[in-house]
Design an enzyme around this catalytic site. Structure first.
Site, PDB file in Angstrom:
ATOM      1  N   HIS A  15       2.175  12.199  -0.709  1.00 47.43           N
ATOM      2  CA  HIS A  15       1.752  13.594  -0.664  1.00 47.43           C
ATOM      3  C   HIS A  15       2.981  14.460  -0.923  1.00 47.43           C
ATOM      4  O   HIS A  15       4.000  14.311  -0.248  1.00 47.43           O
ATOM      5  CB  HIS A  15       1.133  13.928   0.693  1.00 47.43           C
ATOM      6  CG  HIS A  15      -0.094  13.133   1.017  1.00 47.43           C
ATOM      7  ND1 HIS A  15      -1.304  13.363   0.391  1.00 47.43           N
ATOM      8  CD2 HIS A  15      -0.292  12.095   1.870  1.00 47.43           C
ATOM      9  CE1 HIS A  15      -2.210  12.510   0.864  1.00 47.43           C
ATOM     10  NE2 HIS A  15      -1.616  11.726   1.752  1.00 47.43           N
ATOM     11  N   THR A  39      -1.863  -3.087  -4.144  1.00 48.91           N
ATOM     12  CA  THR A  39      -2.254  -4.391  -4.697  1.00 48.91           C
ATOM     13  C   THR A  39      -2.152  -5.419  -3.586  1.00 48.91           C
ATOM     14  O   THR A  39      -1.336  -5.290  -2.677  1.00 48.91           O
ATOM     15  CB  THR A  39      -1.372  -4.818  -5.894  1.00 48.91           C
ATOM     16  OG1 THR A  39       0.010  -4.838  -5.507  1.00 48.91           O
ATOM     17  CG2 THR A  39      -1.557  -3.890  -7.071  1.00 48.91           C
ATOM     18  N   HIS A  58     -20.694  12.138  -0.654  1.00 46.63           N
ATOM     19  CA  HIS A  58     -21.143  13.309   0.092  1.00 46.63           C
ATOM     20  C   HIS A  58     -20.577  14.607  -0.470  1.00 46.63           C
ATOM     21  O   HIS A  58     -21.053  15.685  -0.124  1.00 46.63           O
ATOM     22  CB  HIS A  58     -20.808  13.173   1.585  1.00 46.63           C
ATOM     23  CG  HIS A  58     -19.351  13.224   1.909  1.00 46.63           C
ATOM     24  ND1 HIS A  58     -18.579  12.095   2.013  1.00 46.63           N
ATOM     25  CD2 HIS A  58     -18.526  14.264   2.189  1.00 46.63           C
ATOM     26  CE1 HIS A  58     -17.337  12.432   2.325  1.00 46.63           C
ATOM     27  NE2 HIS A  58     -17.278  13.749   2.442  1.00 46.63           N
ATOM     28  N   HIS A  87      -1.894   7.253  -5.142  1.00 44.68           N
ATOM     29  CA  HIS A  87      -2.163   6.079  -4.311  1.00 44.68           C
ATOM     30  C   HIS A  87      -1.957   4.837  -5.167  1.00 44.68           C
ATOM     31  O   HIS A  87      -2.294   4.823  -6.365  1.00 44.68           O
ATOM     32  CB  HIS A  87      -3.610   6.113  -3.796  1.00 44.68           C
ATOM     33  CG  HIS A  87      -4.168   4.757  -3.457  1.00 44.68           C
ATOM     34  ND1 HIS A  87      -4.951   4.034  -4.338  1.00 44.68           N
ATOM     35  CD2 HIS A  87      -4.036   3.984  -2.347  1.00 44.68           C
ATOM     36  CE1 HIS A  87      -5.292   2.888  -3.786  1.00 44.68           C
ATOM     37  NE2 HIS A  87      -4.753   2.823  -2.583  1.00 44.68           N
ATOM     38  N   SER A  92       0.854  -1.186   0.000  1.00 38.53           N
ATOM     39  CA  SER A  92       0.000   0.000   0.000  1.00 38.53           C
ATOM     40  C   SER A  92       0.884   1.229   0.000  1.00 38.53           C
ATOM     41  O   SER A  92       1.816   1.340   0.808  1.00 38.53           O
ATOM     42  CB  SER A  92      -0.910  -0.003   1.230  1.00 38.53           C
ATOM     43  OG  SER A  92      -1.744   1.143   1.242  1.00 38.53           O
TER      44      SER A  92
END
Length: 296
Positions: free
Chosen positions: A122, A135, A196, A132, A118
């Protein structure tokens, strides 16, 4: 019932570890190349490497991994490249989640094994995109599958950067079948959408989950090529943008966009939820969060 896949699981875990090593080396080389601009006076960033451990409820070993994080570099404000291999028995809620995904028999035999890589980066320069990549392979006695992908998250978008990122991924997926890139791109567009906010968190990429074609070797090869696509898709963009001058307004735009990224990872991301639910090291699970963000 699935096979034990012991050898295949070892192969997958070893691949994730090798990919991690390649990415760490490449990112530290980027730091060394940054010899101009407002961050050039900083020491070239290096990864801090920490072993992570997971313990079962009875105190026995339940796996772990390696957390590699660079903070305050010349190019990367914060980047984490984590690998983990965890195993044990899924709790009641996780068993229900597996049943909901169509995995039978988890209540009778809740054993699982999971391994993966992972990555979240930034950047210092607001013109250089965040990114990002993840796998993974998941195994239970009843099913196995691969998942993951990568997506680009610029706060200041450049159409040429987006086109390059997608074209590299398209080329790496092409050997695995016509239409696969389009399928995984559409999946990423849906998965990385923030309901949202009514928008995507970035400019997309590729994503898959529950990948089990019945041919383990073919699915593993696809997963490897998703990983291999990452560096050629991302690093040229950073070399292109890392010396672009920026303003305070650009930095403000970056911090606001990072707030959007944090919202997604805390509210929707499946990997974050799984990691916390299974008791993995919280610092490793939440490595994806930006060092600074802003809400308005």
């Amino acid at each position: 019932m699935t096979q034990g896949l012991e050898q295949e699981r070892e192969q997958a875990a070893a691949w994730f570890s090798r990919l991690r090593d390649e990415i760490v080396t490449s990112f530290e080389a980027l730091e060394d190349r940054q010899t101009a601009g407002p961050t050039a006076h900083l020491p070239a960033g290096r990864f801090e490497v920490t072993d992570t451990k997971r313990t079962a409820e009875d105190g026995s070993d339940a796996g772990g991994g390696v957390m590699s994080v660079m903070r305050g570099g010349r190019v990367f404000e914060k980047v984490g490249v984590n690998i983990s291999t965890v195993f044990g028995a899924l709790g009641a809620e996780a068993q229900k989640a597996m049943a909901a995904r169509g995995v039978p028999g988890m209540d009778r035999d809740p054993r699982f094994w999971a391994s993966g890589i992972s990555l979240v980066a930034h950047m210092q320069n607001p013109h250089a995109p965040a990114v990002h990549m993840n796998t993974r392979m998941f195994w239970t006695p009843h099913a196995w599958w691969f998942g993951g992908g990568s997506d680009l998250n610029p706060c200041i978008e450049y159409a040429a950067d987006t086109a390059h990122f997608h074209e590299v991924q398209r080329a790496h997926l092409a050997p695995h079948g016509d239409g696969l890139y389009a399928e995984l791109k559409a999946w990423a567009d849906a998965y990385f959408y923030i309901p949202h906010r009514g928008r995507a968190r970035g400019v997309g990429g590729i994503f898959m989950d529950d990948r089990n074609s019945g041919d383990w070797a073919a699915d593993f090869a696809l997963t490897q090529d998703i990983g291999r696509a990452f560096l050629p898709a991302f690093v040229p963009l950073i070399d292109l943008r890392r010396n672009t001058p920026w303003t305070e307004a650009d930095k403000d735009t970056q911090l606001i966009h990072r707030g959007l990224y944090a919202e997604y990872n805390l509210v929707y991301d499946r990997g974050t939820k799984f990691g916390l639910a299974t008791g993995h090291d919280a610092n490793a699970v939440l490595m994806s969060l930006p060092p600074m963000a802003k809400w308005i």
